[in-house]
Structure formats: structure tokens, C-alpha cells
Design a protein around this motif. Sequence first.
Motif, PDB file in Angstrom:
ATOM      1  N   ALA A 255       0.829  -1.205   0.000  1.00 13.63           N
ATOM      2  CA  ALA A 255       0.000   0.000   0.000  1.00 13.63           C
ATOM      3  C   ALA A 255       0.862   1.253   0.000  1.00 13.63           C
ATOM      4  O   ALA A 255       0.582   2.227  -0.720  1.00 13.63           O
ATOM      5  CB  ALA A 255      -0.931  -0.002   1.210  1.00 13.63           C
ATOM      6  N   ALA A 256       1.932   1.245   0.797  1.00  8.48           N
ATOM      7  CA  ALA A 256       2.827   2.404   0.855  1.00  8.48           C
ATOM      8  C   ALA A 256       3.477   2.658  -0.500  1.00  8.48           C
ATOM      9  O   ALA A 256       3.628   3.820  -0.931  1.00  8.48           O
ATOM     10  CB  ALA A 256       3.890   2.188   1.926  1.00  8.48           C
ATOM     11  N   ASN A 257       3.861   1.588  -1.201  1.00 10.45           N
ATOM     12  CA  ASN A 257       4.428   1.751  -2.541  1.00 10.45           C
ATOM     13  C   ASN A 257       3.438   2.428  -3.475  1.00 10.45           C
ATOM     14  O   ASN A 257       3.794   3.321  -4.255  1.00 10.45           O
ATOM     15  CB  ASN A 257       4.821   0.389  -3.127  1.00 10.45           C
ATOM     16  N   ALA A 258       2.180   1.996  -3.395  1.00  4.42           N
ATOM     17  CA  ALA A 258       1.147   2.569  -4.259  1.00  4.42           C
ATOM     18  C   ALA A 258       0.860   4.014  -3.885  1.00  4.42           C
ATOM     19  O   ALA A 258       0.623   4.860  -4.762  1.00  4.42           O
ATOM     20  CB  ALA A 258      -0.129   1.724  -4.172  1.00  4.42           C
ATOM     21  N   VAL A 259       0.878   4.303  -2.587  1.00  7.67           N
ATOM     22  CA  VAL A 259       0.668   5.683  -2.115  1.00  7.67           C
ATOM     23  C   VAL A 259       1.730   6.608  -2.695  1.00  7.67           C
ATOM     24  O   VAL A 259       1.428   7.685  -3.233  1.00  7.67           O
ATOM     25  CB  VAL A 259       0.681   5.721  -0.569  1.00  7.67           C
ATOM     26  N   ARG A 260       2.974   6.192  -2.592  1.00  2.74           N
ATOM     27  CA  ARG A 260       4.069   7.036  -3.088  1.00  2.74           C
ATOM     28  C   ARG A 260       4.016   7.158  -4.614  1.00  2.74           C
ATOM     29  O   ARG A 260       4.226   8.252  -5.163  1.00  2.74           O
ATOM     30  CB  ARG A 260       5.399   6.449  -2.644  1.00  2.74           C
ATOM     31  N   ALA A 261       3.744   6.051  -5.285  1.00  2.18           N
ATOM     32  CA  ALA A 261       3.699   6.085  -6.755  1.00  2.18           C
ATOM     33  C   ALA A 261       2.574   6.973  -7.258  1.00  2.18           C
ATOM     34  O   ALA A 261       2.707   7.632  -8.294  1.00  2.18           O
ATOM     35  CB  ALA A 261       3.536   4.672  -7.308  1.00  2.18           C
ATOM     36  N   GLY A 262       1.475   7.013  -6.506  1.00  2.00           N
ATOM     37  CA  GLY A 262       0.329   7.803  -6.931  1.00  2.00           C
ATOM     38  C   GLY A 262       0.322   9.221  -6.408  1.00  2.00           C
ATOM     39  O   GLY A 262      -0.591   9.994  -6.722  1.00  2.00           O
ATOM     40  N   GLY A 263       1.318   9.578  -5.602  1.00  2.00           N
ATOM     41  CA  GLY A 263       1.358  10.923  -5.038  1.00  2.00           C
ATOM     42  C   GLY A 263       0.203  11.201  -4.092  1.00  2.00           C
ATOM     43  O   GLY A 263      -0.269  12.333  -3.981  1.00  2.00           O
ATOM     44  N   VAL A 264      -0.266  10.168  -3.399  1.00  2.00           N
ATOM     45  CA  VAL A 264      -1.413  10.297  -2.504  1.00  2.00           C
ATOM     46  C   VAL A 264      -0.942  10.711  -1.115  1.00  2.00           C
ATOM     47  O   VAL A 264       0.068  10.184  -0.609  1.00  2.00           O
ATOM     48  CB  VAL A 264      -2.180   8.956  -2.412  1.00  2.00           C
TER      49      VAL A 264
END
Length: 305
Positions: A255-264
Motif C-alpha cells: 500500500a505504501a508503494n502505491a501511495v508514493r507512486a500515486g502521489g497520494v
Amino acid sequence: MSSTDKKVSTVAFIGLGHMGAPMAANLVRAEYTVRAFDLVPAALEAGVTAGAEAAASAVEAVTGADLVISMLPAGRHVLGLYEDILGAARPGTLFVDCSTIDVADARAVHALAEGRGMRCLDAPVSGGVVGAEAGTLTFMVGGGGEEFAEALPLLDVMGKKVVHCGAAGSGQAAKICNNMILGVSMIAVSEAFVLAESLGLSHQALYDVASTASGQCWALSVNCPVPGPVPASPANRDYRPGFGAPLMAKDLGLAANAVRAGGVHAELGLRAAEMYAAYAEGRGADEDFSGIVRVLREDSGKAAE
């Protein structure tokens, strides 16, 4: 004959760990022929004991199978497996990956399978070992509608809730979002119990109020992090894992990887990922994820000194 009219009778099942073995056993009980493989001999033997047919290799397992299910630790394992087995399957075979992996890896798996003339679904699960054994898992599925319809009878055998979340990778997206909610809520519930202890409020009193008020959530009412209020929770078994802390750390890391990749902006999700990573690397390596309450209690004691 369209893909949705196909009758699945022989299933290749790759990965017979704590989740995969009972899932395969449920398919056997539903009278599917399950041809299974695992790199760990003891895991393969457990599958055979449950009624599956042992294959000498993953390639042998998928040869001639109507549908292929995989349940592996990480994206690299799934990609490596698919590289090995896609050439052995019949053209158009449906591959269903139930592993929890990165969304980008899931989409790469779809692309790899489709590039070799196969069809694919990502179908991670929620419900833990108890759900796998009882056949009450929740499946979050990404991929095409026809493929979903074809796999649905098998997923219904292994689970009680099957949701088609959207296109390739959507199942994994739903899984990591759900588990980010779970990780953050478990920390919040644990902090509330530690605060209650410092205020002289009993565990039972807090539970009786919060479980019927606005604080109610799964982390409280089903997996309560303190002994007593919920007899079936891991807290009453010295935190022997139902859902282990390392698995939560893995999911929150995705989830953290996706958060960072998406700029969330997801401050709580990122902090929860850090906390569970530290917990899983230490005393939580063999504990349920709800055992993080003990870390919070210890840290509170140190802060008060």
C-alpha cells in the motif's frame, strides 16, 4: 463455445502454504480434480492428504489443466512461475492468481499471460487461514468479465463473497486499500485500549461501549487486541497468528508503494506501514498483527518514565 460455457473439471493448484492447502482441499471436496504442486515437500504432502493429486513439477501440474490457480508469497514468485508454466498450458487457459502482490506486478502478470495466448485474473483474498479452511474467504477480482464468470463457481467454493472489482490489477488494488484500513484501525483500537488502561478503564467496559458505538470496527469486534472481550481473538491465545504481523507488514508495504507512486497524501497509512515493518522484524515475527498492542503498551511505559 464461449469461454463462459466451458466446464472446468481439472484444476492446477500451485502453492500449498497455510492458505493454499485448505483452498485446494475445498476444491477437492467440491469434486474438482486438483493437480497440485509446491516446492516444499511437506506442503505438497499436505495437499495429497487432502485429496489432491501430486505433480512432479509446476509444469506437470498445468499440463492439460482447465484452470490454473496460484497462491505465492510475492510478485517475483508469480512472474517467475508464469515464465515457467505458460508454455505448458493449453492456449486460452485461464490463470487465477490469488497471491497478494503489488498492483504493478499484477498488471505485468496479466500482460505476460495474455502475451502468451492465455487469460488471467488477479484474485487476492481476505479472511486468513480460518476463512480458507471454512471456505468463507472474500475474493477481490481484477480482469475481464467473461473470465470472472468462468472462475466464479470455483471461487464460490472457496469463499463466501466474490467481488469483481474491475480491470487487470483491480483486485490487488482493493486488497491493499482494505488492508491499509485494517492496519490503521488496529493501531487505533490498540492505542485506545492502552489509553483506557492508563485512565483506569477496564478492557470490558471500553469494549462494551465502543463495540456498540461509533468506535465499532472489525479490529475491535472480531480481532480485539486485548484478552477477554472477544474469546475467539488471538489475544486470548498469546497472539498466535490468525493473520500474522509479517503479512500485515507486507500488505502495508505494498500500500505504501502505491501511495508514493500515486502521489497520494496518506499519512496514517504510511505511518502504519513503518510501525508494522518494525514490529514484524522484532517480536511480531511469530505473532498475530493485533499483538502490536503490546509494543504500544511498552512504548507508553517508557514514555512515562
